[in-house]
Design an enzyme around this catalytic site. Structure first.
Site, PDB file in Angstrom:
ATOM      1  N   GLU A  55      14.143  17.850  16.883  1.00  0.00           N
ATOM      2  CA  GLU A  55      12.983  17.939  15.947  1.00  0.00           C
ATOM      3  C   GLU A  55      11.793  16.951  16.420  1.00  0.00           C
ATOM      4  O   GLU A  55      10.639  17.336  16.250  1.00  0.00           O
ATOM      5  CB  GLU A  55      13.603  17.299  14.682  1.00  0.00           C
ATOM      6  CG  GLU A  55      14.708  18.052  13.955  1.00  0.00           C
ATOM      7  CD  GLU A  55      13.848  19.384  13.537  1.00  0.00           C
ATOM      8  OE1 GLU A  55      12.743  19.593  13.069  1.00  0.00           O
ATOM      9  OE2 GLU A  55      14.774  20.221  13.811  1.00  0.00           O
TER      10      GLU A  55
ATOM     11  N   ASP B   7      13.957  22.361  22.453  1.00  0.00           N
ATOM     12  CA  ASP B   7      15.092  22.452  23.089  1.00  0.00           C
ATOM     13  C   ASP B   7      14.962  21.852  24.513  1.00  0.00           C
ATOM     14  O   ASP B   7      15.726  20.894  25.033  1.00  0.00           O
ATOM     15  CB  ASP B   7      15.730  23.764  23.475  1.00  0.00           C
ATOM     16  CG  ASP B   7      16.438  24.282  21.766  1.00  0.00           C
ATOM     17  OD1 ASP B   7      16.590  23.289  21.082  1.00  0.00           O
ATOM     18  OD2 ASP B   7      17.154  25.394  21.817  1.00  0.00           O
TER      19      ASP B   7
HETATM   20 ZN   LIG Z   1      13.326  23.495  15.843  1.00  0.00          ZN
END
Ligand SMILES: [Zn+2]
Length: 461
Positions: free
Chosen positions: A304, A390
């Site tokens: 996040e 990611d």
């Molecule tokens: Zn995300």
């Protein structure tokens, strides 16, 4: 500003035919909207057979038990059948409303209500507000049974539903009241700008929309969300210290760290952040904390924070401003177009001087096919952002020179698998269905991505 207005005037000259030519817009909208529905149904039919596969993809096989896989297949199948039915049902309702002059009827009904309240039809803004809410309430009634079925039958059957009938009705009434409390002043200001700025409304309206969005960034978490959910400060412990330390190292302006009772309605889980650039709030679903270990939740938040680090929400907002600008730039041609209203069954005296709200509504229907393409583009951008976030999590160890973060990619992978398995998310996904609908890469794609980010990193060392 003059450069802007001469550019906009140029667009209008090209679209001048809209205000004079008797085009059968209603027919076009019917064809457009049915085309979109048929295409989306086709996608569901492409996806449907994948729910009959008896084993998961190889990359997932070690992580998902036979029972969980079987459960997710049945859940997926049920949801797909329901999606197909509701799509066709809603399209039939919308199409019938369009065909039989529902919108023209609503405008007339709003005029009648206005008359009963003692106002004449020259109160356009007031009539527009009554019109919008009559339409909003009436058009949401036919799909209400679908949402009851989805919550109390479908989700219930698969063990996700935590909503009680009282909570369901309460939510519905609350959301109607909020829509009115926020929508009425918004609409009044929106329409007032048209009256005040005349055909030079584009920059003013853009400014207004941006201010409204910023206002919502403040109001949503502080006023609206607490009406539905309880946010409590995350209690002291391993997770809290992990998140605070991660945020501190990245200079993320963390103001509050909350736990939200997402489990009140559903056992689907998640985490997110929001707020103004200098004061951010992180919210973690209680369900996520119950399902995953603190170090895994930390990895979810590392992802996040990757969104924050790369300014993804800001970029998304910039794209949406451009989108709004395009819509507004095209709109003036449709603003003073009696043939447009006539083709949707509005009586002559209304069509002669088209109410702004009506012209805007019909204009948006005409844009349906364009919007479908835009949503494909937005999904592609969003999937790209997911990759970046990611990768950010995987590379944190280098950025922060933190040995303890070297398994961040693995932790994120484990958290994603848990999220996926507990939510019984679909495992096999058709590529075209995914390209059209998904704002996130599939689990298999993400796990492969995490592996390759880590392999690339390892090579650099
Ligand atoms: Zn995300």
């Amino acid at each position: 500003m003059d450069f802007l207005h001469s550019g906009l005037a140029d667009v209008q000259r090209h679209l001048a035919f809209v205000s004079v030519d008797p085009i059968n817009w209603k027919f076009y909208v019917q064809v457009f909207s049915w085309s979109v529905t048929i295409f989306e149904s086709y996608l569901l039919l492409r996806q449907y057979p994948l729910y009959s596969k008896t084993s998961p993809p190889e990359a997932l096989a070690p992580h998902i038990s036979k029972e969980d896989f079987a459960k997710s297949q049945i859940y997926g199948k049920d949801k797909a059948q329901f999606a197909l039915f509701s799509k066709l049902f809603s399209q039939c309702v919308d199409s019938a409303m369009l065909q039989y002059g529902f919108y023209a009827w609503c405008w007339g009904a709003a005029g009648t209500i206005l008359g009963k309240l003692g106002y004449g039809t020259d109160y356009e803004i007031l009539q527009s507000i009554i019109f919008s809410f009559t339409m909003y309430l009436l058009s949401s009634l036919p799909t209400l049974p679908l949402s009851v079925y989805s919550t109390f039958v479908l989700e219930e059957k698969h063990g996700f539903n935590k909503t009680t009938p009282a909570l369901f009705v309460g939510d519905l009434v609350k959301s109607w009241l909020i829509a009115f409390a926020l929508g009425a002043p918004f609409l009044a200001a929106f329409l007032y700008i048209f009256q005040w700025a005349g055909d030079r409304f584009v920059p003013w309206l853009m400014g207004f929309m941006i201010s409204f969005q910023l206002l919502m960034v403040i109001l949503y978490p502080t006023v609206i969300q607490p009406l539905f959910n309880k946010l409590t400060p995350l209690s002291d412990g391993e997770l809290r210290s992990r998140v605070e330390s991660l945020a501190g190292k990245l200079h993320f302006p963390l103001k509050h760290l909350y736990e939200i009772d997402g489990s009140k309605r559903s056992s689907h889980s998640n985490a997110y952040f929001f707020g103004l650039p200098w004061s951010k709030h992180i919210v973690i679903f209680d369900t996520l904390m119950q399902q995953s270990k603190p170090e895994e939740v930390e990895a979810v938040l590392a992802h996040e924070l990757g969104h924050w680090y790369y300014l993804h929400p800001t970029k998304m907002m910039a794209i949406s401003q451009f989108h709004i600008f395009t819509i507004l730039a095209l709109f003036p041609a449709f603003l003073h177009a009696p043939p447009l209203l006539r083709s949707f069954d509005f009586p002559k005296h209304v069509a002669a001087k088209p109410p702004t709200i009506v012209a805007f509504l019909l204009f948006q229907m005409i844009l349906t096919p364009l919007e479908a393409f835009i949503s494909i583009g937005m999904n592609a951008v969003s999937r790209h952002f997911e990759w970046e976030a990611d990768r950010f999590a995987c590379e944190l160890q280098d950025q922060l020179k933190e040995e303890s973060m070297k398994d961040m990619g693995d932790r994120l992978g484990r958290a994603l698998i848990t999220l996926h398995v507990k939510n019984l998310s679909t495992v096999w996904v058709d590529w075209l269905y995914s390209a059209y609908h998904h704002s996130h890469p599939t689990l298999t794609e993400r796990l492969k991505g995490l592996e390759s980010f880590q392999a690339k990193r390892a090579k650099k060392e």
